[in-house]
Design an enzyme around this catalytic site. Structure first.
Site, PDB file in Angstrom:
ATOM      1  N   GLU A  47      12.060  23.584  43.267  1.00  0.00           N
ATOM      2  CA  GLU A  47      12.851  22.482  43.811  1.00  0.00           C
ATOM      3  C   GLU A  47      13.422  21.634  42.675  1.00  0.00           C
ATOM      4  OE1 GLU A  47      10.515  20.240  46.539  1.00  0.00           O
ATOM      5  OE2 GLU A  47      10.314  21.883  47.989  1.00  0.00           O
ATOM      6  N   GLN A 105      33.826  35.872  49.282  1.00  0.00           N
ATOM      7  CA  GLN A 105      33.391  36.042  50.670  1.00  0.00           C
ATOM      8  C   GLN A 105      34.138  35.038  51.552  1.00  0.00           C
ATOM      9  OE1 GLN A 105      29.067  36.525  51.120  1.00  0.00           O
ATOM     10  NE2 GLN A 105      28.914  36.686  48.893  1.00  0.00           N
ATOM     11  N   ASP A 178      46.018  45.053  41.010  1.00  0.00           N
ATOM     12  CA  ASP A 178      46.132  45.676  42.328  1.00  0.00           C
ATOM     13  C   ASP A 178      47.333  45.073  43.052  1.00  0.00           C
ATOM     14  OD1 ASP A 178      45.247  43.196  43.612  1.00  0.00           O
ATOM     15  OD2 ASP A 178      43.238  43.757  42.955  1.00  0.00           O
ATOM     16  N   LYS A 202      45.179  51.418  43.372  1.00  0.00           N
ATOM     17  CA  LYS A 202      43.763  51.765  43.454  1.00  0.00           C
ATOM     18  C   LYS A 202      43.466  52.456  44.783  1.00  0.00           C
ATOM     19  CE  LYS A 202      42.137  47.596  42.785  1.00  0.00           C
ATOM     20  NZ  LYS A 202      41.231  46.462  42.471  1.00  0.00           N
ATOM     21  N   THR A 238      36.632  47.277  37.145  1.00  0.00           N
ATOM     22  CA  THR A 238      38.000  47.485  37.626  1.00  0.00           C
ATOM     23  C   THR A 238      39.023  47.246  36.522  1.00  0.00           C
ATOM     24  OG1 THR A 238      37.384  46.855  39.884  1.00  0.00           O
ATOM     25  CG2 THR A 238      39.721  46.735  39.310  1.00  0.00           C
TER      26      THR A 238
END
EC number: 2.7.6.1
Length: 325
Positions: A47, A105, A178, A202, A238
């Site tokens: 913590e 995300q 890309d 790709k 990549t």
């Protein structure tokens, strides 16, 4: 006192987490203020405890934290700092996240997945942040996840100015890694004297599950000096693969440029041996050039300091990258 007082008694205070204190100190020097002293420590069970050593009541507070490894720890520390400021009666709290965590995300790719980038915005708001400042978000829609002002800053002028000073623009081709980054590459190309463009096509590997393979170049790069750009580089697989494809297509040289150098292992090994002439990044995350001869790190502090100043003075942040009000 570490505060910056104005005639209207509004008080600018700058705070830094422990992830990248050098960045906060550089911002403080540009603003001619000091970083507000803070006690921070970890308990035995992991913590985090934070406490500010000065009153923050009525202050315009700016909380800088870089989200490097261990990312979740530094995110939690920033949330606790914001909560402490809110409970200390700060007038306004701006969370500065040079590198926005969980930005990849930003949507559900499959069922039963979280939208983690939205959750980060919700956590910042719940903790007490009134405003967010970040640099080169992975996707623009993240700005809409936070129910309040989001200042999305751009490092492109920093990177392109460096390239203009060092390289001959007459032979440059701007390359997107890309198809999804072509719009960003267009802005770079316009800035670099209307340079021609290319991108790396790709496809998914037929041999390894969930692996993307760079397999061909769309555009003419033969005999050209390529500027291969991306917003962030993590493990470097990549980008290193793209360098190889560009070399096979006849590129004379390849320079890699990115805003956020995450550089998780084995990125350093890959990028130092892939054949790139130089890897250019900024210090939105802590960086070390030790043992990496072709890495160049450009300072992001001046941009952050100017952004903070415009916000504090109720100026126009847009002028910093568009040139007009």
């Amino acid at each position: 006192m570490t505060a910056h007082w104005k005639e209207n008694h509004k008080n600018l205070m700058l705070f830094s987490g422990r992830a990248h204190p050098e960045l906060a100190e550089a911002v403080a020097r540009d603003l001619e203020v000091e970083v507000t002293p803070m006690t921070a420590r970890d308990f035995a069970n992991g913590e985090i405890y934070v406490r500010f050593e000065e009153s923050v009541r009525g202050s315009d507070c700016f909380v800088i934290q870089s989200h490097t490894q261990p990312l979740n720890k530094w995110l939690m520390e920033q949330l606790l700092m914001i909560d402490a400021l809110k409970r200390g009666s700060a007038k306004r709290i701006t969370a500065i996240l040079p590198f926005y965590p969980y930005a990849r995300q930003d949507k559900k790719h499959r069922g039963r997945e979280p939208i983690s980038a939205r959750l980060i915005a919700d956590l910042l708001q719940t903790a007490g942040a009134d405003r967010i400042v970040s640099v080169d978000l992975h996707t623009d829609q993240i700005q809409g996840f936070f129910d309040g002002p989001v200042d999305h800053m751009h490092a492109m002028p920093i990177l392109t100015d460096y390239i203009k000073d060092k390289y001959d623009l007459s032979n440059i081709v701007v390359v997107s890694p890309d198809a999804g980054r072509v719009k960003v590459a267009e802005k770079w190309a316009n800035t670099l004297g209307d340079a021609p463009m290319a991108f790396v096509h790709k496809t998914r590997s037929t041999e390894v599950a969930n692996e993307v393979v760079a397999n061909r170049v769309v555009g003419d790069v033969a005999g050209k000096d390529c500027v291969l750009l991306d917003d962030m580089i993590d493990t470097g697989g990549t980008i290193a693969g793209a360098v190889g494809v560009l070399k096979e297509a006849g590129a004379r040289s390849v320079v890699i440029a990115c805003t956020h150098g995450v550089f998780s292992d084995p990125a350093r090994e890959r990028l130092s041996s892939c054949g790139a002439e130089e890897v250019i990044t900024t210090d939105t995350l802590p960086q070390s050039t030790e043992g990496w001869s072709n890495l160049t790190v450009l300072p992001i502090a001046p941009l952050l300091a100017r952004t903070i100043s415009e916000i504090f003075e109720n100026g126009s942040v847009t002028t910093l990258f568009e040139g007009d009000a």
